[in-house]
Design an enzyme around this catalytic site. Structure first.
Site, PDB file in Angstrom:
ATOM      1  N   HIS A 125     -13.239 -15.676 -17.134  1.00 13.55           N
ATOM      2  CA  HIS A 125     -12.210 -14.367 -16.900  1.00 13.55           C
ATOM      3  C   HIS A 125     -13.477 -12.769 -17.035  1.00 13.55           C
ATOM      4  CE1 HIS A 125      -9.299 -11.510 -18.094  1.00 13.55           C
ATOM      5  NE2 HIS A 125      -9.372 -11.917 -19.766  1.00 13.55           N
ATOM      6  N   TYR A 170      -2.404 -11.578 -31.373  1.00 14.23           N
ATOM      7  CA  TYR A 170      -2.967 -11.670 -30.664  1.00 14.23           C
ATOM      8  C   TYR A 170      -2.201 -12.507 -29.523  1.00 14.23           C
ATOM      9  CZ  TYR A 170      -6.572 -12.452 -26.910  1.00 14.23           C
ATOM     10  OH  TYR A 170      -7.694 -13.131 -26.117  1.00 14.23           O
ATOM     11  N   ASP A 205      -9.710 -16.330 -23.068  1.00 16.29           N
ATOM     12  CA  ASP A 205      -8.332 -14.988 -23.767  1.00 16.29           C
ATOM     13  C   ASP A 205      -6.924 -16.664 -24.414  1.00 16.29           C
ATOM     14  OD1 ASP A 205      -9.963 -13.601 -23.601  1.00 16.29           O
ATOM     15  OD2 ASP A 205      -8.659 -12.737 -22.570  1.00 16.29           O
ATOM     16  N   ASP A 235     -14.969  -8.129 -22.070  1.00  6.79           N
ATOM     17  CA  ASP A 235     -15.525  -7.952 -22.993  1.00  6.79           C
ATOM     18  C   ASP A 235     -16.314 -10.157 -22.684  1.00  6.79           C
ATOM     19  OD1 ASP A 235     -13.123  -9.103 -22.695  1.00  6.79           O
ATOM     20  OD2 ASP A 235     -12.021 -10.109 -24.350  1.00  6.79           O
ATOM     21  N   HIS A 260     -12.575 -15.787 -28.316  1.00  4.20           N
ATOM     22  CA  HIS A 260     -11.873 -14.974 -29.577  1.00  4.20           C
ATOM     23  C   HIS A 260     -11.895 -15.783 -30.782  1.00  4.20           C
ATOM     24  CE1 HIS A 260     -12.278 -11.152 -26.736  1.00  4.20           C
ATOM     25  NE2 HIS A 260     -10.962 -11.719 -26.269  1.00  4.20           N
ATOM     26  N   GLU A 291     -12.081 -10.118 -17.518  1.00  4.11           N
ATOM     27  CA  GLU A 291     -12.366  -8.657 -18.522  1.00  4.11           C
ATOM     28  C   GLU A 291     -13.788  -8.905 -19.056  1.00  4.11           C
ATOM     29  OE1 GLU A 291      -8.880  -8.177 -20.621  1.00  4.11           O
ATOM     30  OE2 GLU A 291      -9.127  -6.018 -21.233  1.00  4.11           O
ATOM     31  N   HIS A 315      -4.886 -14.165 -19.031  1.00  2.85           N
ATOM     32  CA  HIS A 315      -3.820 -12.504 -18.610  1.00  2.85           C
ATOM     33  C   HIS A 315      -3.937 -12.415 -17.444  1.00  2.85           C
ATOM     34  CE1 HIS A 315      -6.263  -9.250 -21.085  1.00  2.85           C
ATOM     35  NE2 HIS A 315      -6.491 -10.138 -21.050  1.00  2.85           N
ATOM     36  N   HIS A 318      -8.935  -2.441 -26.746  1.00  2.00           N
ATOM     37  CA  HIS A 318      -7.668  -1.538 -25.853  1.00  2.00           C
ATOM     38  C   HIS A 318      -6.308  -1.069 -26.395  1.00  2.00           C
ATOM     39  CE1 HIS A 318      -6.126  -5.461 -24.403  1.00  2.00           C
ATOM     40  NE2 HIS A 318      -7.528  -5.489 -23.539  1.00  2.00           N
TER      41      HIS A 318
HETATM   42 FE1  FEO Z   1      -9.165 -10.409 -21.235  1.00  5.83          FE
HETATM   43 FE2  FEO Z   1     -10.987 -11.163 -23.960  1.00  5.83          FE
HETATM   44  O1  FEO Z   1     -10.639 -10.643 -22.207  1.00  5.83           O
END
Ligand code: FEO
Length: 406
Positions: free
Chosen positions: A82, A195, A167, A86, A228, A84, A148, A28
């Site tokens: 989370h 990051y 995250d 991913d 991640h 999101e 986040h 993104h």
């Molecule tokens: Fe906020 Fe790894 O997605």
């Protein structure tokens, strides 16, 4: 597919079962030059539990890694920390395949998942501080609102002393090494800083609060298992937490980041001479052209800067488009405690530096002088003014603490 991807044991009862994305470069709008991983974790407890999932194209890789330990249908619980995509992108399909007894998520997460996906499954919301029993161990949940996303939460497994931090403490780095201590420190440090700057920077005050809360809770953390990149154990946990404390305070340093675009190299020459002035005063200039520096690398340099100087030529009464892209991105990430000014060469109307100044004002950058504008090509007098402007800024920041990285 079924047999090819293996889980990796990270503690007595927990396996990493995520996916490695070697080819992603645009996350993104964030340049992920070294790819990433989507980390998911399998807890082998009386109630077998999957913590987070992966981006949907990697669902088979996730299932294959789980299958190397246990039949996926034996998973009792899924935790969605989370929403999101991913991490949640394959949740509806995974629920269909596994048919778990329960899927736990935060109260806000239960709403967001339903807003993202069309599925009928009854999610089980958990409150801040709530624990669930997995039979022979417990998993506790803590909301991390706006870290986040509004629905984000983290989880702590008491038996293996693992904090699943979602995250938080993540970094985009595709590797087979699962722990940071198997990699050179500069590598994970650089990517962790990037990051932080690109994902977490606007929430720095909340980060400081969270670090205080974690400290007060006195959780024993043997492994910090993020969503991640490589995960942290031993002394690296202390290191990454210390870096977060430092980044979150946004303490200004003696580094000045000069960001510019140029049409016929006049604004570039101004940038280079401003840098000379800064350096002559004892500050550390970093010069970044928006033609070659990605917006996500520019904000990373600003993470530990004390000053920001921004330059643009004018085209059709507007600043150059690339610098507008960068400034819009940078403004959204809310770097704080910066001082600076704007500059640029122009042909006739010269709105570029004035428009840039509005961005700086909105970011509460302390502006130390009027826009430095030069008509057409800067000659000796104009270049002297650039040098002196850089020097004046350098005099202010030269005694600030030394920046930690370049
Ligand atoms: Fe906020 Fe790894 O997605």
């Amino acid at each position: 597919m079924q047999d090819n991807f293996k889980a990796l044991k990270i503690s007595d009862n927990v396996y990493w079962v995520g996916a490695i994305d070697w080819k992603i470069r645009d996350f993104h709008g964030y340049l992920t030059s070294r790819g990433t991983t989507y980390n998911a974790y399998l807890i082998i407890a009386d109630k077998v539990t999957l913590v987070d999932t992966v981006k949907s194209p990697y669902m088979k890789e996730l299932l294959s890694r789980i299958s190397s330990v246990i039949d996926p249908k034996k998973i009792d619980y899924i935790i969605s920390q989370h929403s999101e995509m991913d991490h949640s992108g394959c949740i509806p399909e995974i629920i269909n395949i596994i048919n778990p007894e329960k899927v736990f998520t935060s109260v806000a997460g239960a709403k967001v998942l339903k807003e993202h996906f069309d599925f009928d499954y009854d999610l089980t919301p958990v409150k801040n501080g709530e624990s669930i029993s997995l039979g022979n161990m417990n998993l506790s949940f803590y909301e991390t609102k706006m870290l986040h996303w509004p629905e984000s939460m983290i989880s702590y497994l008491d038996k293996d002393q693992i904090l699943f931090s979602q995250d938080g403490f993540g970094l985009h780095l595709a590797t087979y090494e699962r722990f940071s201590d198997q990699l050179p420190e500069y590598l994970w440090f650089e990517e962790a800083a990037k990051y932080y700057a690109n994902i977490l920077l606007p929430y720095s005050k909340l980060i400081l609060k969270l670090l205080d809360t974690l400290n007060a809770m006195k959780l024993n953390i043997k492994i910090l298992a993020n969503d991640h990149g490589p995960i942290f154990r031993g002394g690296d946990i202390f290191k990454i937490i210390s870096y977060y404390s430092y980044w979150a305070t946004q303490s200004p340093t003696n580094k000045a980041v000069i960001i510019y675009d140029t049409m016929w190299n006049s604004t570039e020459l101004m940038a280079r001479v401003i840098a000379e002035g800064l350096f002559s005063a004892g500050a550390i200039p970093v010069v970044m052209s928006t033609k070659v520096s990605h917006r996500s690398d520019i904000i990373t340099q600003l993470l530990d800067a004390g000053a920001m100087v921004v330059g643009a030529p004018t085209i059709n009464n507007m600043m150059f488009p690339e610098i507008q892209d960068v400034m819009s991105y940078v403004r959204g990430l809310k770097p704080e405690n910066l001082i600076g000014f704007t500059f640029g060469s122009y042909g006739w109307s010269g709105e570029g530096p004035k428009q840039l100044k509005i961005y700086l004002e909105e970011m509460k950058v302390k502006i130390i002088r009027d826009e430095l504008r030069v008509k057409n090509v800067p000659k000796d007098a104009a270049l002297k003014e650039c040098f002196e402007a850089g020097k004046a800024l350098g005099e202010i920041i030269k005694d600030y603490p030394k920046c930690k990285f370049l």
